[in-house]
Enzyme design. Structure first.
Site, PDB file in Angstrom:
ATOM      1  N   LYS A  85       0.857  -1.190   0.000  1.00 31.92           N
ATOM      2  CA  LYS A  85       0.000   0.000   0.000  1.00 31.92           C
ATOM      3  C   LYS A  85       0.884   1.228   0.000  1.00 31.92           C
ATOM      4  O   LYS A  85       1.973   1.230   0.591  1.00 31.92           O
ATOM      5  CB  LYS A  85      -0.861   0.004   1.272  1.00 31.92           C
ATOM      6  CG  LYS A  85      -2.120   0.804   1.155  1.00 31.92           C
ATOM      7  CD  LYS A  85      -3.241   0.014   0.521  1.00 31.92           C
ATOM      8  CE  LYS A  85      -4.493   0.854   0.377  1.00 31.92           C
ATOM      9  NZ  LYS A  85      -5.624   0.080  -0.106  1.00 31.92           N
ATOM     10  N   ASN A 193     -19.138   5.371  -4.297  1.00 33.41           N
ATOM     11  CA  ASN A 193     -18.846   4.563  -5.495  1.00 33.41           C
ATOM     12  C   ASN A 193     -19.336   3.123  -5.389  1.00 33.41           C
ATOM     13  O   ASN A 193     -19.861   2.576  -6.349  1.00 33.41           O
ATOM     14  CB  ASN A 193     -17.338   4.561  -5.749  1.00 33.41           C
ATOM     15  CG  ASN A 193     -16.904   5.885  -6.324  1.00 33.41           C
ATOM     16  OD1 ASN A 193     -17.594   6.464  -7.148  1.00 33.41           O
ATOM     17  ND2 ASN A 193     -15.768   6.383  -5.863  1.00 33.41           N
ATOM     18  N   VAL A 194     -19.165   2.522  -4.231  1.00 34.66           N
ATOM     19  CA  VAL A 194     -19.585   1.126  -4.073  1.00 34.66           C
ATOM     20  C   VAL A 194     -21.045   1.045  -3.636  1.00 34.66           C
ATOM     21  O   VAL A 194     -21.848   0.327  -4.248  1.00 34.66           O
ATOM     22  CB  VAL A 194     -18.691   0.387  -3.037  1.00 34.66           C
ATOM     23  CG1 VAL A 194     -19.165  -1.042  -2.843  1.00 34.66           C
ATOM     24  CG2 VAL A 194     -17.234   0.401  -3.490  1.00 34.66           C
TER      25      VAL A 194
HETATM   26  P1  NAD Z   1     -16.641   6.603  -1.396  1.00 35.75           P
HETATM   27  O1  NAD Z   1     -15.787   7.608  -0.724  1.00 35.75           O
HETATM   28  O2  NAD Z   1     -16.948   6.729  -2.843  1.00 35.75           O
HETATM   29  O3  NAD Z   1     -18.051   6.469  -0.645  1.00 35.75           O
HETATM   30  C1  NAD Z   1     -18.180   6.468   0.742  1.00 35.75           C
HETATM   31  C2  NAD Z   1     -19.500   7.175   1.053  1.00 35.75           C
HETATM   32  O4  NAD Z   1     -19.747   7.061   2.463  1.00 35.75           O
HETATM   33  C3  NAD Z   1     -19.466   8.673   0.722  1.00 35.75           C
HETATM   34  O5  NAD Z   1     -20.587   9.003  -0.063  1.00 35.75           O
HETATM   35  C4  NAD Z   1     -19.520   9.334   2.119  1.00 35.75           C
HETATM   36  O6  NAD Z   1     -20.232  10.579   2.087  1.00 35.75           O
HETATM   37  C5  NAD Z   1     -20.245   8.304   2.921  1.00 35.75           C
HETATM   38  N1  NAD Z   1     -20.040   8.366   4.373  1.00 35.75           N
HETATM   39  C6  NAD Z   1     -18.895   8.655   5.046  1.00 35.75           C
HETATM   40  N2  NAD Z   1     -19.115   8.571   6.375  1.00 35.75           N
HETATM   41  C7  NAD Z   1     -20.417   8.228   6.525  1.00 35.75           C
HETATM   42  C8  NAD Z   1     -21.241   7.975   7.642  1.00 35.75           C
HETATM   43  N3  NAD Z   1     -20.783   8.078   8.891  1.00 35.75           N
HETATM   44  N4  NAD Z   1     -22.542   7.625   7.442  1.00 35.75           N
HETATM   45  C9  NAD Z   1     -23.027   7.511   6.185  1.00 35.75           C
HETATM   46  N5  NAD Z   1     -22.288   7.756   5.084  1.00 35.75           N
HETATM   47  C10 NAD Z   1     -21.005   8.097   5.260  1.00 35.75           C
HETATM   48  O7  NAD Z   1     -15.938   5.202  -1.087  1.00 35.75           O
HETATM   49  P2  NAD Z   1     -16.174   3.825  -1.846  1.00 35.75           P
HETATM   50  O8  NAD Z   1     -15.168   3.672  -2.916  1.00 35.75           O
HETATM   51  O9  NAD Z   1     -17.630   3.664  -2.138  1.00 35.75           O
HETATM   52  O10 NAD Z   1     -15.753   2.791  -0.709  1.00 35.75           O
HETATM   53  C11 NAD Z   1     -16.608   2.548   0.413  1.00 35.75           C
HETATM   54  C12 NAD Z   1     -15.892   1.636   1.402  1.00 35.75           C
HETATM   55  O11 NAD Z   1     -15.542   0.412   0.741  1.00 35.75           O
HETATM   56  C13 NAD Z   1     -14.575   2.197   1.942  1.00 35.75           C
HETATM   57  O12 NAD Z   1     -14.397   1.757   3.270  1.00 35.75           O
HETATM   58  C14 NAD Z   1     -13.520   1.566   1.056  1.00 35.75           C
HETATM   59  O13 NAD Z   1     -12.276   1.480   1.699  1.00 35.75           O
HETATM   60  C15 NAD Z   1     -14.136   0.198   0.840  1.00 35.75           C
HETATM   61  N6  NAD Z   1     -13.683  -0.455  -0.396  1.00 35.75           N
HETATM   62  C16 NAD Z   1     -13.857   0.153  -1.607  1.00 35.75           C
HETATM   63  C17 NAD Z   1     -13.436  -0.500  -2.765  1.00 35.75           C
HETATM   64  C18 NAD Z   1     -13.629   0.125  -4.108  1.00 35.75           C
HETATM   65  O14 NAD Z   1     -13.457  -0.596  -5.134  1.00 35.75           O
HETATM   66  N7  NAD Z   1     -14.008   1.384  -4.198  1.00 35.75           N
HETATM   67  C19 NAD Z   1     -12.812  -1.761  -2.674  1.00 35.75           C
HETATM   68  C20 NAD Z   1     -12.678  -2.368  -1.430  1.00 35.75           C
HETATM   69  C21 NAD Z   1     -13.103  -1.696  -0.290  1.00 35.75           C
END
Ligand code: NAD
Length: 363
Positions: A85, A193-194
């Site tokens: 990382k 995003n997810v």
């Molecule tokens: P992102 O930043 O696009 O989305 C996260 C969302 O959560 C944002 O819209 C944010 O406003 C919201 N948020 C933050 N704190 C919050 C809270 N307390 N209550 C409600 N909403 C809240 O991130 P992502 O890419 O969607 O990833 C989400 C999670 O999945 C992260 O923990 C990331 O590490 C994990 N993850 C993502 C991927 C990937 O491919 N993007 C892969 C593996 C793990």
């Protein structure tokens, strides 16, 4: 540019990491760290995170923790990859410049393929395309062709969401004997995003979906597209649903939140969901079925691996579908041994990546 290997053996999160390097570059303002945890299965792959860390030790700690997590994730997903990382110190909204990303590319190139980078919080496909002007050790940036002929960007989030969807169905099948989503309710915390893509998979499969997000625009955009119910941030985990899916930040599962979660299944994308290791045991005692985070959210790393291995969409889907079987295996072993599911997952991962001289780290 100064690049030096640093001794991290005194850090609490040090876990026999192969090496950790620090890079400082006055010209671009880059301060970054790359941690290579373990390469027994292949080159260390993991995203580059940009975050305004409060201190050098905070940034190093994050790199140690996250790189270790990638070793376990790739081993569990059956990929010939190790764990690494990168973390960049800085606010991605204010201090990210092309010069900084190019300097990051030169830092990655210095490791000569021992570490391969990808997107993470604070970095996106466009940033990594700049990194790629200095090094070829970058993944998750190429356009990919789907079976219907359409193109998608290198962003792995759609695959992560699909993997979580597969994992939710497997968890329902284990707990209730059927993975059918008709009439099932799911609460999603965070529709970024997810989470937004997961909501779409679930609604299309017949589920009722409740969502909450810090960012009102994320909710509005989702409501324009899908029929979802919105609830307050503090109430999302208290919903009377079958599945609670944490898809925001890590560390949400604490003694307090666990006492408030009514859903029998916890299955979401967020990394490092357990605020502390002991919560795994509390989940068992509370009768919750917990899908270990790095198992259910491995669709993204599988996507990145497939992109590097010569992308075939059907092979990608087949590989991600295996997340369901892996979870079923973990659930069965966990029940038979009365162990938390994350402990079982760790054991399986370690049996795959530890070399004969490696350390066995199981409860
Ligand atoms: P992102 O930043 O696009 O989305 C996260 C969302 O959560 C944002 O819209 C944010 O406003 C919201 N948020 C933050 N704190 C919050 C809270 N307390 N209550 C409600 N909403 C809240 O991130 P992502 O890419 O969607 O990833 C989400 C999670 O999945 C992260 O923990 C990331 O590490 C994990 N993850 C993502 C991927 C990937 O491919 N993007 C892969 C593996 C793990």
């Amino acid at each position: 540019m100064n690049i030096a290997e640093i001794d991290t053996s005194s850090f609490k999160d040090f876990d026999h990491h192969e090496k950790v390097l620090e890079c400082t570059d006055e010209q671009s303002g880059l301060q970054a760290y790359i941690a290579v945890h373990n390469r027994n299965l292949g080159p260390a792959l993991g995203g580059a995170r940009m975050w305004p860390y409060g201190s050098r030790s905070e940034a190093i700690t994050d790199s140690l923790r996250l790189s270790r997590g990638m070793t376990y994730k790739s081993a569990m997903a059956g990929l010939p990859l190790g764990g690494g990382k990168a973390v960049i110190v800085g606010d991605p909204r204010t201090t990210k410049t092309p010069a900084l990303m190019r300097a990051m590319g030169r830092f990655i190139q210095h490791l000569d393929g021992a570490y391969i980078t990808a997107e993470d919080s604070g970095t996106n496909v466009a940033d990594l395309q700049i990194v790629a002007t200095e090094t070829r050790h970058v993944a998750g940036i190429n356009q990919k062709k789907l079976n219907d002929g359409s193109q998608i960007s290198g962003d792995p989030s759609p695959s992560t969401a699909y993997g979580v969807f597969v994992g939710i169905k497997a968890s329902l099948a284990h707990r209730f004997g059927s993975g059918d989503l008709h009439g099932v309710s799911v609460a999603i915390q965070g529709v970024g995003n997810v989470g937004k893509r997961l909501a779409e998979f679930l609604v299309n499969a017949g589920a009722r979906v409740v969502v909450a997000d810090l960012y009102p625009r994320a909710i509005e955009e989702l409501q324009d597209k899908l029929q979802v119910t919105v609830c307050k941030l503090d109430d999302i985990h208290r919903q009377g649903v079958e599945v609670f899916a944490p898809c925001a930040l890590g560390g949400f599962l604490t003694v307090t939140t666990l006492s408030e979660i009514t859903a029998p299944i916890i299955a979401g994308a967020a990394n490092n969901q357990l605020a502390e290791v002991g919560i795994g045991r509390s989940l068992v005692d509370a009768g919750k079925l917990y899908a270990p985070d790095y198992v259910i959210n491995s669709g993204g790393i599988i996507d990145i691996y497939c992109e590097r291995a010569g992308y075939r969409h059907d092979e990608l889907v087949t590989h991600i579908d295996r997340i369901g079987q892996t979870l079923e295996e973990i659930y069965a072993l966990a029940e038979a041994s009365r162990q938390p599911t994350h402990v079982i997952a760790d054991r399986i991962a370690e049996s795959r990546f530890l070399s004969p001289v490696g350390r066995i780290n199981v409860a």
